[in-house]
Design an enzyme around this catalytic site. Structure first.
Site, PDB file in Angstrom:
ATOM      1  N   ASP A 179      43.191 -14.540 -87.748  1.00 21.18           N
ATOM      2  CA  ASP A 179      43.092 -13.826 -89.017  1.00 21.18           C
ATOM      3  C   ASP A 179      42.039 -12.727 -88.878  1.00 21.18           C
ATOM      4  O   ASP A 179      41.811 -12.234 -87.771  1.00 21.18           O
ATOM      5  CB  ASP A 179      42.731 -14.809 -90.138  1.00 21.18           C
ATOM      6  CG  ASP A 179      43.389 -14.442 -91.465  1.00 21.18           C
ATOM      7  OD1 ASP A 179      43.025 -13.385 -92.007  1.00 21.18           O
ATOM      8  OD2 ASP A 179      44.238 -15.200 -91.946  1.00 21.18           O
ATOM      9  N   HIS A 204      39.897 -13.132 -95.783  1.00 20.67           N
ATOM     10  CA  HIS A 204      41.127 -13.917 -95.806  1.00 20.67           C
ATOM     11  C   HIS A 204      41.045 -15.112 -94.855  1.00 20.67           C
ATOM     12  O   HIS A 204      41.483 -16.220 -95.174  1.00 20.67           O
ATOM     13  CB  HIS A 204      42.302 -13.015 -95.435  1.00 20.67           C
ATOM     14  CG  HIS A 204      43.644 -13.614 -95.645  1.00 20.67           C
ATOM     15  ND1 HIS A 204      44.378 -14.179 -94.618  1.00 20.67           N
ATOM     16  CD2 HIS A 204      44.409 -13.741 -96.759  1.00 20.67           C
ATOM     17  CE1 HIS A 204      45.528 -14.626 -95.095  1.00 20.67           C
ATOM     18  NE2 HIS A 204      45.582 -14.372 -96.392  1.00 20.67           N
ATOM     19  N   SER A 231      50.098 -17.828 -97.430  1.00 19.37           N
ATOM     20  CA  SER A 231      48.898 -17.942 -96.590  1.00 19.37           C
ATOM     21  C   SER A 231      48.253 -19.307 -96.773  1.00 19.37           C
ATOM     22  O   SER A 231      47.946 -20.004 -95.802  1.00 19.37           O
ATOM     23  CB  SER A 231      47.882 -16.855 -96.955  1.00 19.37           C
ATOM     24  OG  SER A 231      48.233 -15.619 -96.421  1.00 19.37           O
TER      25      SER A 231
END
Length: 552
Positions: free
Chosen positions: A243, A281, A477
């Site tokens: 990520d 994230h 996600s």
């Protein structure tokens, strides 16, 4: 028009009349080289000032386009103006290495970049002498840049001089060689995280793990994780989070021997932390999978180790393939990929991006193949991939639809599909997440990048006043990270299980939810939920029951 072949499928690219690709001679970030825009770095200012007057004026007419993670090349829009004359002015300036029309997908109009490098793979039974002979024939144009470790006879070739669009012709010529099985230029497309955030004034904490009472409403649409903890908490397993990095000092992520082999494939550093504003994230996903619960958020596998691999690269890049292989080669049992192509708007069925096929680089496909067959000392790593948040067909997206990975859909706190979640035959299973309509909760409570750099800038309505937690995370996600954590529970319970066995257990123990709207077929599969919503407790129990049978 130029063409390349990837995954056995052809894609056509055409020049855009309204977008321009630009690289400075100095190597400065192009997005920082426009003197009148805010936030210009010193290097960008210096590069801008070295341009001639006409070139500076041309730059001022361009607007940077976001989402292409290539620091040395910028894509700009001329706001509908034809860029032919601008290209000529900029390309003639000594401060510009090149300026040309951006290539766009002939179907969707999506901009792409190409580095000039070429990925090539020879047949496994090809002799080294034949490989060398072919490369020698092309040596005037291409040199060997790198041998890739995750597949036999697999290389990246780099042009000896600038080829421009002719690199596509070169790749097709190489693909026609009898000894070559795969060959295409490194084509870069925009990559996006597959999260969906909501901002609401109140939140429940972690209803996805077990039964909760929220505003007097009982919520039971969870993955039975708390019951699974009676048997396994993930000790000994490792989950790689590919990520934008993680927050290594977050109290629910950090700790003695918590992080394994952190790495940044973008900067080539042994450091998997966030580097830029707007990154966070990865911390949220890592929290859903493996947060320890020391302070305020517990992941599905709270005792598993985390392998943070930071990747700020576009789809189709060499870095993308390297990140996946590095995770497997460094000891990850499970690899979580909560990102993918930019899809259509979930609430607009007429968005033309819904019907756009997404190809996967043969480099990335080879890395996935290697990770899922050679990882974990030949047992194979399990790769979980977020299905997508466009309310579209997952089967045309080669990333989650790759049969070697698990495509993870999202379901909400009422036990039905999240409105944005992609669907199709490739869906493996679903995991609880947030929703954009008719949800009882704002989403998934998880870790947030510390302070004012994450989603929650210290606002209690978003999580907590310290800015350590986010109460409204979601999308596929979050669902993907939840399945990755579930797989870690199984690895902890029995490390000898293969990646295929882990997948079969997760799918085989999933709950068949939404009987009226799930469109379940006779084989017990749904286009929205795959095998069903993950039941972590049943999955772990299945592992132990197999061990008992094997010992009798």
């Amino acid at each position: 028009m130029v063409r390349y072949i990837c995954g056995g499928k052809a894609a056509d690219l055409v020049p855009s009349d309204t977008m321009i690709a630009l690289r400075m001679t100095s190597g400065a970030r192009i997005a920082e080289a426009r003197g009148s825009t805010g936030g210009v770095g010193p290097q960008g200012v210096a590069a801008f000032m070295e341009l001639g007057r006409e070139a500076r004026a041309a730059c001022e007419r361009l607007k940077p386009m976001q989402g292409m993670d290539r620091p040395d090349i910028g894509i700009f829009s001329a706001g509908g103006e034809d860029v032919t004359d601008l290209c000529a002015v900029l390309d003639a300036d000594e401060g510009v290495e090149f300026a040309g029309k951006v290539l766009v997908d002939a179907v969707s109009g999506e901009p792409v970049l190409y580095s000039g490098d070429i990925f090539i793979r020879f047949a496994d039974d090809c002799r080294i002498a034949d490989v060398k002979s072919l490369l020698d024939r092309y040596a005037a144009h291409l040199g060997l840049f790198r041998r890739l470790p995750f597949a036999r006879h697999t290389y990246v070739l780099r042009p000896q001089k600038r080829l421009g669009p002719k690199v596509f012709e070169m790749a097709l010529a190489l693909l026609d060689e009898p000894a070559v099985t795969h060959c295409h230029p490194e084509v870069l497309r925009r990559r996006a995280p597959r999260s969906v955030l909501r901002t609401v004034p109140r939140w429940p904490r972690q209803w996805h793990l077990g039964d909760r009472l929220v505003d007097g409403v009982a919520i039971h649409a969870h993955a039975h994780v708390e019951r699974a903890w009676e048997m396994s908490r993930g000790a000994g397993a490792c989950v790689a989070i590919i990520d934008d990095g993680i927050d290594p000092v977050h109290p629910d992520i950090s700790g003695p021997e918590r992080l394994l082999a952190p790495f940044d494939v973008t900067l080539d550093l042994a450091d998997g932390s966030h580097k830029l504003l707007g990154e966070g994230h990865g911390t949220a996903c890592a929290g859903v999978a493996c947060a320890s619960g020391v302070v305020g958020a517990t992941g599905v596998a709270p005792e598993a180790r985390i392998m943070p691999i930071r990747m700020r690269a576009s789809l189709g890049s060499l870095q993308e393939a390297e990140a996946i292989w590095r995770a497997a080669a460094s000891g990850a049992d499970v690899i979580s990929c909560s990102w993918g192509a930019i899809g259509g708007a979930w609430d607009d069925p007429m968005d033309p991006r819904h019907g756009r096929p997404v190809l996967q680089s043969d480099m990335t496909a080879a890395a996935i193949e290697a990770a899922t067959t050679r990882g974990r000392m030949g047992r194979g790593a399990l790769i979980a991939w977020a299905a997508g948040n466009s309310n579209g067909n997952v089967d045309i997206d080669a990333y989650p639809a790759n049969p070697a990975v698990m495509a993870i859909a999202a379901c909400n706190d009422t036990g039905v599909r999240s409105a944005y979640s992609d669907y199709g035959q490739a869906i493996s299973c679903a995991f609880p997440s947030n929703d954009t309509v008719e949800a009882l909760t704002p989403g998934i409570w998880t870790t947030d990048r510390s302070g004012r750099f994450g989603y929650n800038h210290g606002n209690q309505s978003m999580g907590d006043e310290a800015g350590l937690f986010n109460g409204a995370f979601g999308g596929t996600s979050a669902a993907c990270a939840g399945v990755a954590g579930t797989a870690a529970l199984l690895v902890s319970a029995n490390p000898t299980l293969s990646g295929k066995e882990l997948r079969a257990i997760i799918e085989g123990t999933a709950d068949k939810i939404d009987p009226d709207g799930g469109h379940w077929d006779e084989a017990g599969r749904s286009p929205y939920y795959g095998a069903g919503r993950v039941n972590a407790a049943e999955a772990v129990a299945d592992v132990f029951s197999r061990d008992v049978v094997a010992s009798v």
